[in-house]
Design an enzyme around this catalytic site. Structure first.
Site, mmCIF file in Angstrom:
data_model
loop_
_atom_site.group_PDB
_atom_site.id
_atom_site.type_symbol
_atom_site.label_atom_id
_atom_site.label_comp_id
_atom_site.label_asym_id
_atom_site.label_seq_id
_atom_site.Cartn_x
_atom_site.Cartn_y
_atom_site.Cartn_z
ATOM 1 C CD GLU A 1 -2.317 -1.316 2.874
ATOM 2 O OE1 GLU A 1 -2.101 -0.412 3.697
ATOM 3 O OE2 GLU A 1 -2.951 -2.341 3.129
ATOM 4 C CE LYS B 1 5.631 4.927 6.826
ATOM 5 N NZ LYS B 1 5.415 6.264 7.363
ATOM 6 C CG ASP C 1 3.908 12.128 5.266
ATOM 7 O OD1 ASP C 1 4.074 11.655 6.410
ATOM 8 O OD2 ASP C 1 4.692 12.915 4.738
ATOM 9 C CE1 TYR D 1 -2.479 1.964 9.441
ATOM 10 C CE2 TYR D 1 -2.781 3.690 7.792
ATOM 11 C CZ TYR D 1 -2.323 3.282 9.043
ATOM 12 O OH TYR D 1 -1.714 4.172 9.865
ATOM 13 C CE LYS E 1 10.019 7.123 5.617
ATOM 14 N NZ LYS E 1 10.259 7.216 7.022
ATOM 15 C CB CYS F 1 4.870 49.439 2.257
ATOM 16 S SG CYS F 1 4.263 48.640 0.760
ATOM 17 C CB CYS G 1 2.804 52.587 -0.915
ATOM 18 S SG CYS G 1 2.442 51.948 0.724
ATOM 19 C CB CYS H 1 1.542 47.635 3.458
ATOM 20 S SG CYS H 1 0.988 49.147 2.663
ATOM 21 C CB CYS I 1 -0.329 49.908 -0.790
ATOM 22 S SG CYS I 1 1.162 49.038 -1.301
HETATM 23 S S1 IVH Z 1 0.302 -0.398 8.640
HETATM 24 C C1 IVH Z 1 1.959 -2.387 12.612
HETATM 25 N N1 IVH Z 1 -0.268 0.889 6.465
HETATM 26 O O1 IVH Z 1 3.160 4.492 9.057
HETATM 27 C C2 IVH Z 1 1.985 -1.187 11.775
HETATM 28 N N2 IVH Z 1 0.799 2.084 8.236
HETATM 29 O O2 IVH Z 1 5.837 3.940 10.363
HETATM 30 C C3 IVH Z 1 0.656 -0.975 11.119
HETATM 31 N N3 IVH Z 1 1.160 4.455 7.762
HETATM 32 O O3 IVH Z 1 2.230 4.427 12.431
HETATM 33 C C4 IVH Z 1 0.730 0.154 10.204
HETATM 34 N N4 IVH Z 1 0.263 4.444 5.751
HETATM 35 O O4 IVH Z 1 0.927 5.938 10.834
HETATM 36 C C5 IVH Z 1 0.286 0.972 7.691
HETATM 37 N N5 IVH Z 1 -0.879 1.924 4.469
HETATM 38 C C6 IVH Z 1 -0.341 1.994 5.699
HETATM 39 C C7 IVH Z 1 0.182 3.198 6.235
HETATM 40 C C8 IVH Z 1 0.752 3.196 7.508
HETATM 41 C C9 IVH Z 1 0.849 5.190 6.687
HETATM 42 C C10 IVH Z 1 1.862 4.986 8.956
HETATM 43 C C11 IVH Z 1 1.213 4.665 10.276
HETATM 44 C C12 IVH Z 1 2.256 3.993 11.111
HETATM 45 C C13 IVH Z 1 3.508 4.425 10.431
HETATM 46 C C14 IVH Z 1 4.601 3.413 10.652
#
Ligand code: IVH
Length: 669
Positions: free
Chosen positions: A112, A114, A116, A224, A312, A406, A409, A424, A429
């Site tokens: 999946e 990740k 943010d 998730y 990552k 400013c 002006c 300002c 202006c």
């Molecule tokens: S699974 C046991 N799936 O990443 C861990 N985590 O570094 C279960 N995160 O704390 C997490 N997308 O905040 C999982 N598709 C995803 C995710 C995800 C973002 C974050 C989550 C977790 C952190 C771990």
């Protein structure tokens, strides 16, 4: 009376269903206006019968009073974090380790993006959302139930007849890149400190003491994982991703099933290529063993599971020289320092400037002119400077100070109490007037073709325009005398200005540049009030009854119309004959393209993108900039960008130019 009770219950169920259709399934079954009217009816009935207001009523999302703090919540099952991998090779190693550990020839994984954001846990008892908490230290988090209730994609009640007795669901609360940008744009206009990235915004919003503030932030949730589950059996990640939406819980539809290290590496590379086209920010991928029984066998090491890993993406930073810091003056008078950089490429894009937000930001980072600085691009968000490389200084660097007058002006610059921004205050202006004019003439507002930045500079600098209304006093002769204008372009611009005299109320309101009022709020206000007179006299309380208007927006609107200078501008616009039509010109809504969202990428050979956008608009559809789950079609010309890949990843049809023309010309198109 009994009828009212029945109607309240029906409305509650119906609205809950529409919320799921819209926010979870991305398949709205009714228009926004229909939704608003059902909602308004429920508010009305509940006002008459407060004793029948249920805690899972859609009207109760923002009802809770602000918390003093967030009480601790112990997680029944600890919320773990993930070990990281930084390359394809490290991900292949992970697969090898798992096969060795579990004595399997092959293992199925789910991969999946990740997200943010911020991880949270939701607890449902007998189908009712009773508690939500942040991850905290993994064992104990904070109770943010009231704030989570304001997120529309989180159901207050699970959408099934026989819900599980207990279900703990985990997922990420996040904000889409576009929404993140709008929030920051509004804050910049108000001189408020900006959020550094979408994750900070999501985290800051969830930890708000006042849920009404959270409600104004367009947060989303994607689930998730599960903790304790009683009354429902789920034994693989694939089952989980299929079962949660059936309960009304949102999941990210973008994931892949991987059968070996090659598959995992391919998903990691694909997401890295496609991340720009995704509507949200992602800093990597998460690879998890599909089968829960194998996960139990693999177990945990300290605070991470052995059965999952985060892949990552490499950092997107570069080091370059900060040549200068210049100051620009915005529409509302806010002075924004801007970094002028030696051009540098970060993830394929050349960067030569970056916003520095405000004076405090520069001080906090200890940035000096001449410094080598680290420039970062996060998603497709505007680049920013994370800080100086102090070890590279040679002593020639100079500190920056905000000018006391400013730059446009020369009026004194003030810093209002409690604000990070310097302003300002001179409403005449030239820099402020130029920005206001530019916004007023822009596409979403009066859409005056041919009135660009250079021309506006000339008009203001020559003293021809000092208020919005002056635009409509310009004649062909005056225009023709400007630099780079001949009789033909002057004629065209004069006609464009003439056409702009009649504009929809929504566009007009947006064009005024009222703080907090973007295009969609302007549209809402126009539909609600119907005329400029009514909006100018509207009360704060009435504004607060509108579904997406919060206290800040309400105050901004009331303040705008109370201001003497703004009243003069409006009176002047009416005097020169500008008419804001009460309703928008009717879009054709009977075509099969009505309400559809199009995204264009690559170069079309038979028409420009603007023309293509106009053609779909004429059929009741809209053209939008980025691909999201709500996009209906992506039209790919020559050399399409990542948007086309993103569309395929989301299962959205990608049309070639001939397909697109055929669609436009089809009998019902
Ligand atoms: S699974 C046991 N799936 O990443 C861990 N985590 O570094 C279960 N995160 O704390 C997490 N997308 O905040 C999982 N598709 C995803 C995710 C995800 C973002 C974050 C989550 C977790 C952190 C771990």
């Amino acid at each position: 009376m009994a009828d009212d009770r029945l109607e309240i219950e029906q409305l509650r169920r119906e609205l809950a269903r529409h919320i799921i259709n819209y926010h979870v399934l991305d398949r709205p079954a009714i228009s926004d206006a229909e939704y608003d009217s059902l909602y308004a009816r429920l508010v009305e009935l509940e006002r008459l019968h407060p004793e029948w207001v249920a805690t899972d009523s859609p009207t109760q999302r923002v009802g809770a009073t602000p918390a003093k703090d967030f009480p601790p919540v112990a997680h029944r099952v600890p919320m773990l974090s993930l070990a990281n991998a930084y390359s394809e090779d490290e991900l292949r190693d992970f697969d090898r380790r798992m096969r060795d550990l579990l004595g399997q020839d092959a293992i199925v994984y789910v991969a999946e993006p990740k997200l943010d954001g911020l991880s949270v846990e939701l607890v449902y008892e007998n189908g009712l959302f009773v508690r939500g908490s942040t991850r905290g230290d993994g064992a104990t988090g904070e109770d943010v139930t009231a704030n989570l209730r304001t997120i529309r994609s989180i159901p207050l009640r699970l959408g099934v007849d026989a819900p599980p007795a207990l279900l703990e669901v985990r997922g990420e609360v996040y904000i889409e890149t576009q929404a993140f940008r709008s929030v920051n744009e509004r804050r910049a206009a108000d001189g408020l400190p900006l959020f550094a990235n979408p994750r900070n915004l999501a985290a800051g919003s969830l930890r708000q003491l006042d849920p009404r503030v959270t409600a104004e932030r367009p947060l989303r949730m994607a689930c998730y994982d599960i903790g304790t589950a009683d009354g429902i059996t789920i034994s693989t990640q694939r089952e989980l991703l299929a079962a949660l939406p059936r309960l009304g819980l949102p999941v990210n539809p973008l994931f892949a099933v991987c059968e070996d290290g090659d598959d995992i590496a391919a998903f990691y590379c694909r997401m890295q290529d496609e991340r720009e086209g995704l509507p949200y920010e992602t800093d990597g991928v998460v690879i998890k063993i599909d089968r829960f029984d194998l996960r139990r066998k693999a177990g945990n090491v300290s605070r991470s599971p052995r059965w999952a890993v985060a892949g990552k993406f490499p950092a997107e930073q570069a080091v370059t020289r900060l040549r200068d810091i210049i100051v620009s003056v915005g529409r509302t008078g806010v002075l924004t320092p801007i970094a002028v950089l030696d051009p540098v490429r970060v993830r394929g894009v050349e960067i030569s400037s970056a916003t520095l937000h405000n004076e405090d930001d520069i001080q906090a980072k200890d940035l000096r002119i001449g410094d080598r600085v680290v420039v970062q691009r996060a998603g497709d968000v505007i680049p920013h400077i994370t800080g100086p490389r102090q070890e590279l200084r040679d002593g020639s660097e100079r500190p920056f100070a905000m000018p006391s007058s400013c730059p446009s002006c020369g009026s004194p610059v003030v810093r209002l109490e409690g604000e990070a921004a310097c302003r300002c205050l001179n409403t005449t202006c030239p820099a402020r007037i130029k920005q206001s004019l530019w916004h007023f003439a822009s596409k979403g507002a009066l859409d005056v073709d041919g009135l660009g930045e250079k021309l506006i500079d000339q008009l203001v600098d020559r003293g021809l325009v000092s208020r919005l209304g002056d635009l409509f006093r310009l004649d062909r002769e005056t225009l023709a005398e400007l630099d780079r204008m001949g009789p033909v372009s002057a004629d065209r611009l004069a006609r464009a200005l003439e056409d702009a005299r009649t504009v929809s109320l929504a566009r007009f309101l947006y064009g005024l540049g009222i703080p907090e009022v973007g295009a969609s709020t302007a549209d809402l206000l126009a539909r609600h009030a119907g005329s400029l007179d009514r909006i100018a006299g509207i009360s704060r309380d009435e504004l607060l009854t509108l579904p997406t208007v919060g206290p800040r927006t309400a105050d901004a609107v009331v303040d705008y119309f109370a201001n003497e200078e703004n009243r003069k501008t409006l009176a002047d616009l009416l005097e020169v004959g500008l008419r804001a039509a009460p309703v928008a010109p009717p879009a054709q809504t009977d075509g099969t393209l009505a309400g559809k969202r199009f995204v264009f990428t690559g170069t079309l050979s038979g028409m420009t993108r603007d023309e293509a956008a106009r053609r779909v608009q004429a059929l009741g559809a809209t053209a939008v900039g980025s691909v999201s789950r709500r996009t209906d079609y992506v039209v790919a010309g020559a050399e399409p960008g990542a948007k086309a890949d993103a569309a395929r990843a989301l299962g959205i049809p990608v049309l070639s130019e001939p397909d697109f023309i055929a669609l436009l010309e089809s009998p019902h198109g």
